[in-house]
Write an enzyme that holds these catalytic residues in place. Structure first.
Site, PDB file in Angstrom:
ATOM      1  N   ASN B 115       0.804  -1.230   0.000  1.00 17.24           N
ATOM      2  CA  ASN B 115       0.000   0.000   0.000  1.00 17.24           C
ATOM      3  C   ASN B 115       0.836   1.279   0.000  1.00 17.24           C
ATOM      4  O   ASN B 115       0.314   2.362   0.250  1.00 17.24           O
ATOM      5  CB  ASN B 115      -0.965   0.004   1.180  1.00 17.24           C
ATOM      6  CG  ASN B 115      -1.845  -1.228   1.207  1.00 17.24           C
ATOM      7  OD1 ASN B 115      -1.703  -2.078   2.068  1.00 17.24           O
ATOM      8  ND2 ASN B 115      -2.715  -1.342   0.200  1.00 17.24           N
ATOM      9  N   ILE B 122       1.058   6.844   0.760  1.00 22.54           N
ATOM     10  CA  ILE B 122       0.393   5.760   1.470  1.00 22.54           C
ATOM     11  C   ILE B 122      -1.069   5.716   1.057  1.00 22.54           C
ATOM     12  O   ILE B 122      -1.729   6.766   0.949  1.00 22.54           O
ATOM     13  CB  ILE B 122       0.466   5.988   2.997  1.00 22.54           C
ATOM     14  CG1 ILE B 122       1.926   6.227   3.425  1.00 22.54           C
ATOM     15  CG2 ILE B 122      -0.112   4.795   3.753  1.00 22.54           C
ATOM     16  CD1 ILE B 122       2.043   6.839   4.790  1.00 22.54           C
ATOM     17  N   CYS B 123      -1.545   4.501   0.847  1.00 26.66           N
ATOM     18  CA  CYS B 123      -2.971   4.361   0.579  1.00 26.66           C
ATOM     19  C   CYS B 123      -3.648   3.863   1.849  1.00 26.66           C
ATOM     20  O   CYS B 123      -3.539   2.691   2.207  1.00 26.66           O
ATOM     21  CB  CYS B 123      -3.167   3.379  -0.583  1.00 26.66           C
ATOM     22  SG  CYS B 123      -4.900   3.174  -1.011  1.00 26.66           S
ATOM     23  N   LEU B 124      -4.240   4.776   2.551  1.00 25.64           N
ATOM     24  CA  LEU B 124      -4.883   4.416   3.818  1.00 25.64           C
ATOM     25  C   LEU B 124      -6.166   5.220   3.930  1.00 25.64           C
ATOM     26  O   LEU B 124      -6.145   6.452   3.813  1.00 25.64           O
ATOM     27  CB  LEU B 124      -3.935   4.725   4.988  1.00 25.64           C
ATOM     28  CG  LEU B 124      -4.408   4.357   6.379  1.00 25.64           C
ATOM     29  CD1 LEU B 124      -4.601   2.853   6.516  1.00 25.64           C
ATOM     30  CD2 LEU B 124      -3.423   4.838   7.439  1.00 25.64           C
TER      31      LEU B 124
END
Lengths: 863, 183
Positions: B115, B122-124
């Site tokens: 991610n 960041i993919c959050l």
């Protein structure tokens, strides 16, 4: 005709020593004379070459060597073992006088010869070459030349010890004179001065005038003696001068005078700082050396020694001294110069003496203020303040700022120093320099703040020990400043905000170097002792905080509600530190006042029966005996919490009180801090009663023994609800009183405490019985309020977390950056207010604990 | 895409229910957008204080050089994950209308993770559409820390990492190989 005249002169001088050698001498000089005459007559065409003949050869051969021989015996006169020998002194004096007389006579005789020769030559020339233009030259030239030759002959053959001889001669004479005059000076100094002036004008006349107008015959006689003495010296000086020893002579008697003056100053000043000696030294200068010089100068005609007494040299002192002798005319310039020199020397000597002993002087400051005044006047005259600063600082470092000196002593000395130097230097410039090392040193001591606050606040309590006495002076200072403010309306330095301080700083101008300190009041800054002491701590907040802790401690241990002295102290502190900073303290005092009122109110409700009242009475304790101090804990320093099970009846009493409080002050509730306060209790052992005032924990301990005579420490600790180690520590109080006995139990860690049988301990503790022991807070561990150190430690743990946080993210940081970062981001409740130095010491503590690492000035987290 | 430990979810949902309600009650939404810098500063300061005092291991952050809107963060890989023993630097930059908008969080140290892309993005979800003002620096960091151990392999930014995730042993070697600790 000329020859006849010469022989008659010759006879006159030589008649009294017509022995063999004399005759030989006369013959020799006669030969010389004839030879020179011959030479002169032969070279008649050229009178200017006439004086080339060498009378000095004869002089040198005859007199100089003989003169110096007189002193050969005293070549070691300067050696110390001979100095004190008065016989030797007298001998030297006699020999000197005699030798001088002889050589002077010799010289006079030769001068006469010379003048006769010149006359002869002159008349010869007059008769042969009339109208010759150069005739005057021949007459005027030879005599000064001859004198020059004589003095250079003497100078070149001058033995090294001759100045010493002269020095000792003058010293001896002056001492003689001084002892004679000292007695006189004491009682009739005034009359003396008047007579001296007569002498100054005309020494010979003084004899006759004195006889007429003097009332007492005692000092008349001594005066005559003195005069004779001075005259003798005068003769010697005169002879020496005529031989060309003018400067040598002057050096000799000047050094003798200075030596004497120095001895006198040391003698007068000594080790006594309780009286001013400056006036008597000045008086002595007037009476002895100046009088001597006056007489001497007058005798010598007062014109020879001072080549250029220009009028510009007349200092203020000159006019001052002339004002002293109205009607007698101004004293001669030479005398004034002498007076200035002597006074300066006296001032300097006294100043050096005082500066060397300044530390001792300041130690007994209030008593030694005359010495301080003296020093002040000396320094005004000499301007050698820097000497004082250097010397005093080194004395401080050596004697005060050592590990052995107690903080209180250092503070006391600091305060005395401030007071003493304020006298010397009202502008406080030198005080600043001197105070610096003390302040720096005190900053390094942990108990400084505590000592200062104790000094400030315990003043009125009249403690018999050191801090109490110190406090007196500080509180006095506070009071005085308070009064000063009333009169001058001056704003206190500490109180002014930074902006105002900046404005003041910009307005400041240095006092000119030669500014009269007396007139400098315009620039005079107020030397504020309290301010300087606060300066040690760094910020007033720290001081206020420490005071708050001490105040809390004091208030919590009060058994009555009498806080008058605290209110007074607080009011004084408010003046200096401002209302705002003392606000919390004020609330604390108000709490006490409120407590008193609430307490009365609560007790008023006792009339209404409470449900457990009967039970309470059973144990002999009632609400009447309970006084509560109700505090607003937000404004108090953190209170030390300690679990404690207090005996059931007392506990019930407390909750009853709390209930009644709740009824009166709804919605407020009372939360007891059961470990705080004091308990007055009475122990009854059969026939005996003992009273104690103790901490609640002590009371709880002893109450457990009411029903059970012996406890193991573990059981007792459980019953009271305190850790065993705390119990073991606290119970020592009762053991030391002989109420309980300590014995080892089965387990080595377990102690058994037993109530001491009353019959046995009756004798042992007889002294204690019946006396009311006040032992509250006698151990350091029993403080009811978290000390400033504890608070600081708590604050520092916050900082530690911040530092760890920033170092985790930034890797390494320099001290400055950590400091700035903390300043910027650590702004919440205990906001970061430490100095760079404090931070550094904290960081180095962390390095020691191996939490951090320091490399090349950068801090790292220890991995 | 959403991957969070149960702990954090509980935590955040608790807060999420409380905080927005109170702020909404206090201020209508439009004015909340133009919230003054002072209160942002206060909020960040108190977050810093809370973070410092929390003492969570493995996460840390601190404002960078005089600017409280720009933080540096540090996350260490949790125990028993392939990231154990590694340490990653992050940057957090807060918008002026924080906490109404999420901060921008990026990895500064390269991290091999399904991610996280090569630029450290960041993919959050909580840093994007699921953001709530109830989150703070501490919860963000904790979320990222748990994201390391429990990636969402269904919507990867780094497909290579996502593919390798199945083989934990190989993945660990890859992490070690690509790990370049900052100085």
């Amino acid at each position: 005709m000329t020859l006849n005249a010469h022989s008659s002169v010759c006879n006159l001088s030589a008649l009294d020593r017509l022995n063999k050698t004399s005759i030989a001498e006369i013959a020799e000089s006669w030969n010389g004379f004839c030879f020179s005459t011959e030479a002169l007559l032969n070279g008649n065409g050229n009178p200017s070459c006439g004086p080339d003949f060498a009378p000095h050869e004869i002089f040198e051969k005859n007199c100089a060597s003989k003169f110096w021989q007189n002193f050969d015996a005293y070549s070691n006169v300067g050696a110390p073992e001979l100095c004190n020998d008065s016989m030797q002194d007298d001998e030297v004096q006699q020999v000197l006088c005699k030798a001088l007389r002889e050589i002077s006579l010799e010289k006079q005789y030769q001068e006469k010869c010379l003048s006769i020769l010149v006359h002869a030559l002159q008349s010869y020339k007059d008769s042969t070459l009339e109208g010759r233009l150069t005739s005057d030259v021949g007459r005027a030239y030879p005599v000064p030349k001859y004198q020059l030759i004589v003095s250079s002959v003497l100078m070149t053959s001058l033995p090294r010890h001759f100045p010493e001889v002269l020095h000792w001669y003058f010293k001896g004479k002056l001492e003689e004179l001084s002892t004679k005059m000292a007695g006189e000076y004491d009682d009739i100094s005034e009359a003396q001065e008047k007579d001296d002036m007569d002498l100054d004008e005309n020494p010979t006349l003084a004899y006759s005038t004195r006889d007429m107008d003097l009332d007492g015959c005692h000092h008349q006689r001594t005066f005559l003696e003195n005069n004779r003495l001075v005259k003798n010296i005068g003769v010697v000086v005169h002879d020496l001068r005529s031989l060309g020893f003018t400067s040598l002579t002057e050096d000799a008697y000047a050094s003798a005078i200075f030596l004497l003056l120095k001895a006198k100053v040391h003698d007068l000043a000594g080790e006594d700082y309780r009286s001013s000696v400056l006036e008597s030294v000045k008086g002595w200068i007037q009476a002895v050396p100046l009088q001597f010089l006056r007489a001497l100068l007058a005798y010598l005609g007062d014109s020879v020694s001072y080549d250029s007494p220009s009028s510009s040299l007349k200092s203020p002192l000159a006019s001052q001294s002339s004002a002293c002798y109205p009607g007698n005319g101004t004293p001669s310039e030479g005398l004034v110069r002498w007076q200035l020199r002597l006074e300066y020397f006296a001032y300097e000597t006294l100043q050096d003496l005082r500066i060397a002993k300044l530390f001792e002087i300041i130690v007994d400051y209030p008593d030694s203020s005359p010495a301080i005044d003296d020093l002040k006047r000396c320094l005004e005259y000499t301007g050698q303040h820097s000497k004082l600063v250097d010397s005093f600082i080194s004395a401080l470092r050596y004697r005060l700022l050592t590990a052995g000196a107690s903080t209180n002593d250092i503070l006391l000395q600091y305060v005395s120093t401030i007071k003493a130097l304020r006298t010397i230097d009202p502008a406080g410039v030198f005080l600043e320099a001197v105070g610096e090392p003390i302040r720096e040193y005190l900053k390094g001591r942990k108990d400084t703040i505590k000592c200062i606050v104790t000094m400030l606040t315990d003043g009125t309590s009249g403690n018999p020990n050191g801090p109490g006495n110190t406090g007196d002076s500080l509180l006095e200072e506070l009071n005085r400043n308070e009064e000063n403010q009333d009169s001058t309306g001056m704003e206190d330095d500490i109180n002014t905000d930074d902006k105002q301080a900046w404005v003041d700083a910009e307005r400041w101008e240095p006092d000119p170097v030669e500014a009269d300190p007396l007139k400098g009041s315009r620039h005079r800054r107020k030397v504020d002792i309290l301010g300087m002491i606060v300066g040690i701590i760094g910020s007033k907040d720290q001081l206020v905080n420490e005071y708050r802790v001490m105040l809390a401690e004091k208030l919590l241990n009060k058994t009555d509600y009498d806080i008058n002295s605290e209110i007074r102290t607080l009011e004084l502190l408010k003046i200096h530190f401002g209302e705002n900073s003392m606000q919390k303290c004020e609330i604390m005092l108000n709490d006490l006042i409120d407590s008193k009122r609430i307490n009365t109110n609560v007790k008023a409700t006792i009339a209404q029966p409470s449900q457990n009242g009967a039970e309470v009475r059973e144990h002999g304790v009632s609400l009447d005996m309970l006084d509560a101090t109700i505090i607003s804990s937000n404004f108090w320093p953190p209170i030390q919490e300690e679990a404690l099970n207090i005996p059931e009846p007392v506990d019930q009493l407390l909750s009853d009180y709390a209930k009644r409080f709740g009824e009166i002050k709804t919605p407020r509730k009372l939360q007891w801090k059961k470990n705080l306060g004091t308990v007055k209790l009475e122990l009854q052992f059969g026939d005996r009663e003992m009273q104690f005032t103790v901490a609640p924990v002590h009371a709880s301990i002893i109450m457990q023994f009411q029903d059970q005579i012996s406890w193991t420490s573990i059981n007792l600790a459980t019953a009271i609800g305190v850790p065993v180690d705390v119990l073991n520590r606290r119970i020592n109080f009762w053991i030391s009183k002989g109420i309980l006995a300590d014995s080892l139990g089965d387990d080595s860690n377990d102690h058994i405490y037993t109530l001491v049988d009353s019959m046995v301990d009756a004798g042992k503790t007889g002294l204690n019985s019946g006396s009311c022991e006040d032992l509250v807070g006698d151990e350091d561990g029993e403080r009811s309020v978290a000390s400033v150190e504890d608070q600081l430690r708590k604050e520092m743990t916050v900082y530690e977390k911040f530092i760890t946080g920033m170092l985790t993210n930034f890797g390494s940081m320099a001290l400055d950056r950590i400091h700035n970062t903390l300043k910027m981001f650590c702004v919440a409740d205990p906001s970061y207010d430490k100095s760079l130095q404090q931070l550094q010491s904290f960081l180095s503590g962390l390095v020691v604990e191996e939490k951090l690492e320091l490399r090349d000035g950068m801090y790292f987290l220890k991995k | 895409m959403t991957t969070m430990t149960r702990n954090n979810q509980d935590n955040s949902s608790n807060r999420a229910s409380n905080v927005p309600a109170t702020t909404a009650a206090k201020q209508p939404l439009p004015t909340a957008k133009t919230v003054d810098t002072q209160s942002v500063l206060k909020r960040l300061q108190s977050e810093l204080m809370a973070l410092m005092m929390s003492g969570d291991s493995g996460i840390s952050a601190f404002p960078e050089d005089d600017n409280i809107f720009c933080w540096k963060g540090t996350i260490t890989g949790s125990k028993d994950t392939v990231f154990e023993g590694t340490e990653y630097k992050l940057t957090l930059s807060f918008p002026t209308d924080y906490p109404f908008k999420p901060p921008k969080v990026k990895f500064e140290t390269g991290v091999f993770h399904p991610n996280v892309d090569v630029y450290g993005n960041i993919c959050l979800d909580i840093l994007q559409d699921k953001w709530s003002s109830a989150y703070d620096v501490r919860t963000i960091l904790l979320s990222i820390q748990s994201l390391l151990g429990e990636p969402n392999t269904s919507s990867p930014l780094n497909t290579q990492a996502a593919a390798l995730w199945e083989n934990q042993e190989e993945y660990r070697k890859m992490v070690q190989k690509l790990y370049k600790p900052s100085a």
